[in-house]
Design an enzyme around this catalytic site. Structure first.
Site, PDB file in Angstrom:
ATOM      1  N   GLU A 206      -9.924  -7.382  12.317  1.00 44.19           N
ATOM      2  CA  GLU A 206      -9.688  -7.150  13.681  1.00 44.19           C
ATOM      3  C   GLU A 206     -10.833  -6.676  14.358  1.00 44.19           C
ATOM      4  OE1 GLU A 206      -6.268  -5.349  14.989  1.00 44.19           O
ATOM      5  OE2 GLU A 206      -6.591  -5.560  17.200  1.00 44.19           O
TER       6      GLU A 206
ATOM      7  N   LYS B 211      -9.259   3.358  11.928  1.00 40.48           N
ATOM      8  CA  LYS B 211     -10.093   2.811  13.137  1.00 40.48           C
ATOM      9  C   LYS B 211      -9.512   3.639  14.448  1.00 40.48           C
ATOM     10  CE  LYS B 211     -10.524  -1.827  12.025  1.00 40.48           C
ATOM     11  NZ  LYS B 211     -10.488  -3.145  12.645  1.00 40.48           N
TER      12      LYS B 211
ATOM     13  N   ARG C  50      -5.509   0.773  -0.789  1.00 39.43           N
ATOM     14  CA  ARG C  50      -6.697   0.998   0.221  1.00 39.43           C
ATOM     15  C   ARG C  50      -7.750   2.094  -0.235  1.00 39.43           C
ATOM     16  NH1 ARG C  50      -5.104   0.388   5.362  1.00 39.43           N
ATOM     17  NH2 ARG C  50      -6.780   1.436   6.463  1.00 39.43           N
TER      18      ARG C  50
HETATM   19  P1  ATP Z   1      -7.037   0.510  10.461  1.00 35.48           P
HETATM   20  O1  ATP Z   1      -5.758   0.608   9.695  1.00 35.48           O
HETATM   21  O2  ATP Z   1      -7.621   1.827  10.291  1.00 35.48           O
HETATM   22  O3  ATP Z   1      -7.010   0.076  11.921  1.00 35.48           O
HETATM   23  P2  ATP Z   1      -7.455  -2.050   9.513  1.00 35.48           P
HETATM   24  O4  ATP Z   1      -6.873  -2.191   8.043  1.00 35.48           O
HETATM   25  O5  ATP Z   1      -6.254  -2.486  10.340  1.00 35.48           O
HETATM   26  O6  ATP Z   1      -7.869  -0.705   9.857  1.00 35.48           O
HETATM   27  P3  ATP Z   1      -8.662  -4.503   9.799  1.00 35.48           P
HETATM   28  O7  ATP Z   1      -9.834  -4.628  10.547  1.00 35.48           O
HETATM   29  O8  ATP Z   1      -7.197  -5.130   9.946  1.00 35.48           O
HETATM   30  O9  ATP Z   1      -8.482  -3.095   9.761  1.00 35.48           O
HETATM   31  O10 ATP Z   1      -9.017  -4.537   8.263  1.00 35.48           O
HETATM   32  C1  ATP Z   1      -9.531  -5.593   7.683  1.00 35.48           C
HETATM   33  C2  ATP Z   1      -9.271  -5.911   6.183  1.00 35.48           C
HETATM   34  O11 ATP Z   1      -9.922  -4.415   5.396  1.00 35.48           O
HETATM   35  C3  ATP Z   1      -7.766  -5.981   5.909  1.00 35.48           C
HETATM   36  O12 ATP Z   1      -7.344  -6.729   4.852  1.00 35.48           O
HETATM   37  C4  ATP Z   1      -7.462  -4.516   5.369  1.00 35.48           C
HETATM   38  O13 ATP Z   1      -6.590  -4.396   4.533  1.00 35.48           O
HETATM   39  C5  ATP Z   1      -8.993  -4.029   4.747  1.00 35.48           C
HETATM   40  N1  ATP Z   1      -9.109  -2.638   4.816  1.00 35.48           N
HETATM   41  C6  ATP Z   1      -8.887  -1.758   5.779  1.00 35.48           C
HETATM   42  N2  ATP Z   1      -9.146  -0.572   5.587  1.00 35.48           N
HETATM   43  C7  ATP Z   1      -9.211  -0.515   4.064  1.00 35.48           C
HETATM   44  C8  ATP Z   1      -9.511   0.661   3.167  1.00 35.48           C
HETATM   45  N3  ATP Z   1      -9.413   1.945   3.381  1.00 35.48           N
HETATM   46  N4  ATP Z   1      -9.516   0.381   1.920  1.00 35.48           N
HETATM   47  C9  ATP Z   1      -9.817  -0.997   1.483  1.00 35.48           C
HETATM   48  N5  ATP Z   1      -9.447  -2.155   2.396  1.00 35.48           N
HETATM   49  C10 ATP Z   1      -9.234  -1.761   3.772  1.00 35.48           C
HETATM   50 MG    MG Z   2      -5.293  -4.585  10.540  1.00 30.87          MG
END
Ligand code: ATP
Ligand code: MG
Length: 560
Positions: free
Chosen positions: A39, A275, A265
């Site tokens: 995102e 984020k 994760r």
């Molecule tokens: P946040 O939860 O911090 O807002 P997010 O996971 O929503 O982050 P996205 O931009 O939606 O952020 O993430 C894109 C991809 O990266 C998703 O498929 C998510 O599962 C993966 N991702 C995000 N954070 C991690 C992490 N700490 N370890 C592994 N993969 C991750």
């Molecule tokens: Mg997300």
């Protein structure tokens, strides 16, 4: 990490790769298609690097392809700056999506048509309840939810209201479109989840066309299906969303049926990877920006001098598991040191200078001594460093009243200046406050190059620089951003490390450092790895410490 995880990681295998291999062996797919779906509401962090390496890595290893898809369904939080940074960071990590760049917003028309289809099938309805009412009637893990009073609206009325939502007739929050599944389902995600909400917001790509935007759950699986994704890999928190993911794919006339797989994760000690927190750190000025070298963002790691190969090696070593765990940040540091030790050129810098005068060295004379650029790689060559009567050494390489095991410089004690001569301290100059401001020393001309013809030994070798030939520099020493191994995300400001940045304004670097414009990190001998910062100007050199030399993690691993 368990032993099995480690073994799998070393073999480059994990449970997801095993599934992919089995699917190929069984002939279920002709080609593997994965995607990385960020995102664009912030910069990528090292957790994303794990997901990127997994998705792009699988596509590479199994001769498929990986799409970069922006999940741009919430225009109030998303920005072009983030879209640009995400693309730059994926490339910097060494991955390439080729032509396969997509946006969920490209699919808004399909998603809308399919939503009308759900309404016609009696599988979706417009709910006039407020967000709060919907939340309260959703039930809990132990109690079923309550049906909305609008749940049995006739199809025609639902279609009419949904079209008017789309036409922008209603204010934000007035209504939503919900799937009509089961308010008593054990899985709360199946209790009539929201598919569309009203949002009067300008979208960077679709402009003002839409007054309604799809929810993550509704947009995500359908985008996967449209792109022909075979393996939709996401993090564990989406495991409970999988039944909804499958329900939607089952009810909609989608062109393909992807499968969702979940992995753990990445969590790191001394680090927060949410984020929301990273956005606040930037917005509240706790750091200098998304690329502050203390940030766990890809942009921060890059500015800090961390090589992309070290990040890839790190995510390879931690492997891909199904159970959540917290990785020691020392593991990342270990990978950075290992890579830089192999690649970085050796240089000299004095971080906290103490002036010394070699009393028996001729006034005005300068000589050049030869220094090697890498101890294990003669191919990296040598360079000259200037020696003269006035030098700088590190303040903490001198003690006036040393304890018994201090072998560096002290009155009467002889040490080696690396690549140069043996010197001895003969007297100490102090200011009115009693602080040491200068040392008077003598050198032994017969020890040129660092060895005594009479075979006498010294117990310390120190780095140094010529006062006249070295250049001033600002050096920024970074430490963990958080002071505690598991910082509290809900009150992170209280856990910030007040010593996370130390700025040394009076450092000195050798002329080879000053003259090089290289963006590659160097080792400043005995100090660590450093990289030139973008804040540097021709008359103002700035370096970031990537990482110190000491390798505490390896020691601990060695112990166990
Ligand atoms: P946040 O939860 O911090 O807002 P997010 O996971 O929503 O982050 P996205 O931009 O939606 O952020 O993430 C894109 C991809 O990266 C998703 O498929 C998510 O599962 C993966 N991702 C995000 N954070 C991690 C992490 N700490 N370890 C592994 N993969 C991750
Ligand atoms: Mg997300």
């Amino acid at each position: 990490m368990t032993t099995t995880d480690t073994a799998a990681a070393e073999a480059g295998r994990d449970f997801i790769r095993d599934i992919v291999q089995a699917d190929l062996d069984a002939g279920r797919y002709k080609a593997i298609v994965t995607r990385f779906p960020p995102e664009p509401n912030g910069y990528l962090h090292i957790g994303h690097a794990k997901s990127i390496a997994l998705n792009f890595g699988i596509a590479q290893e199994f001769a498929g392809h990986c799409n970069l898809r922006f999940d741009d369904t919430n225009p109030t939080r998303e920005e072009q700056e983030y879209i640009d940074s995400i693309q730059a960071d994926v490339r910097w990590l060494g991955f390439d999506w080729g032509k396969n760049l997509f946006y969920a917003s490209d699919y808004f028309d399909w998603l809308y048509e399919w939503a009308e289809g759900l309404i016609r099938q009696g599988l979706a309805y417009v709910d006039d309840q407020s967000q709060e009412e919907i939340r309260l009637s959703r039930g809990t893990l132990t109690e079923p939810g309550k049906n909305s009073p609008f749940r049995d609206r006739p199809v025609e009325e639902n279609l009419d209201l949904f079209r008017r939502m789309k036409a922008g007739e209603f204010p934000n929050g007035a209504r939503v479109l919900r799937a009509r599944i089961d308010m008593s389902a054990g899985n709360i995600n199946l209790r009539d989840p929201v598919l569309y909400r009203i949002l009067h917001a300008h979208h960077p790509r679709t402009g003002d066309k839409w007054s309604i935007y799809p929810s993550y759950d509704y947009a995500h699986g359908q985008s996967d299906a449209i792109e022909g994704i075979t393996h939709s890999i996401c993090t564990l928190e989406f495991e409970d969303h999988r039944p909804l993911y499958d329900w939607l794919l089952d009810k909609l006339p989608v062109p393909s049926k992807p499968h969702q797989y979940e992995f753990a994760r990445l969590n790191l000690t001394y680090t927060l990877l949410s984020k929301r927190v990273l956005t606040r750190l930037v917005a509240d000025g706790h750091v200098a920006g998304w690329d502050d070298p203390r940030m766990p963002t890809i942009a921060g790691l890059k500015r800090r001098g961390v090589p992309p190969t070290a990040v890839r090696e790190f995510v390879k070593r931690i492997g891909v598991a199904k159970a959540n765990s917290v990785v020691d940040v020392g593991m990342l540091e270990f990978c950075i040191r290992e890579e830089l030790n192999r690649t970085a050129l050796r240089r000299m810098a004095v971080l906290r200078p103490l002036r010394i005068v070699i009393e028996n060295y001729p006034e005005g004379q300068v000589e050049e001594l030869e220094a090697i650029n890498h101890p294990d790689d003669p191919g990296k060559g040598t360079r000259k460093i200037a020696f003269g009567r006035e030098l700088y050494i590190e303040q903490d390489d001198f003690m006036e009243n040393p304890p018994r095991k201090f072998f560096r410089l002290s009155p009467g004690n002889e040490v080696r200046l690396r690549y140069a001569y043996f010197i001895k301290c003969v007297s100490v100059v102090k200011n009115a406050a009693g602080e040491v401001t200068e040392l008077r020393c003598t050198y032994d001309p017969a020890t040129r190059g660092g060895n005594a013809p009479d075979g006498r030994k010294v117990k310390a070798t120190m780095h140094w620089l010529s006062a006249a030939q070295s250049k001033p520099a600002e050096i920024r020493i970074y430490n963990q951003l958080f002071a505690r191994p598991s910082p509290d995300a809900s009150n992170f400001a209280a856990d910030l490390n007040p010593q996370s940045l130390e700025v040394l304004k009076d450092a000195r670097v050798e002329s080879a450092v000053a003259e090089s414009n290289s963006a590659e990190p160097m080792q400043f001998e005995r100090q660590g790895y450093f990289v030139r910062d973008g804040d540097s100007a021709p008359d103002r050199l700035v370096f970031n410490r990537t990482i110190g030399l000491r390798d505490t993690f390896a020691k601990e691993v060695g112990k166990s």
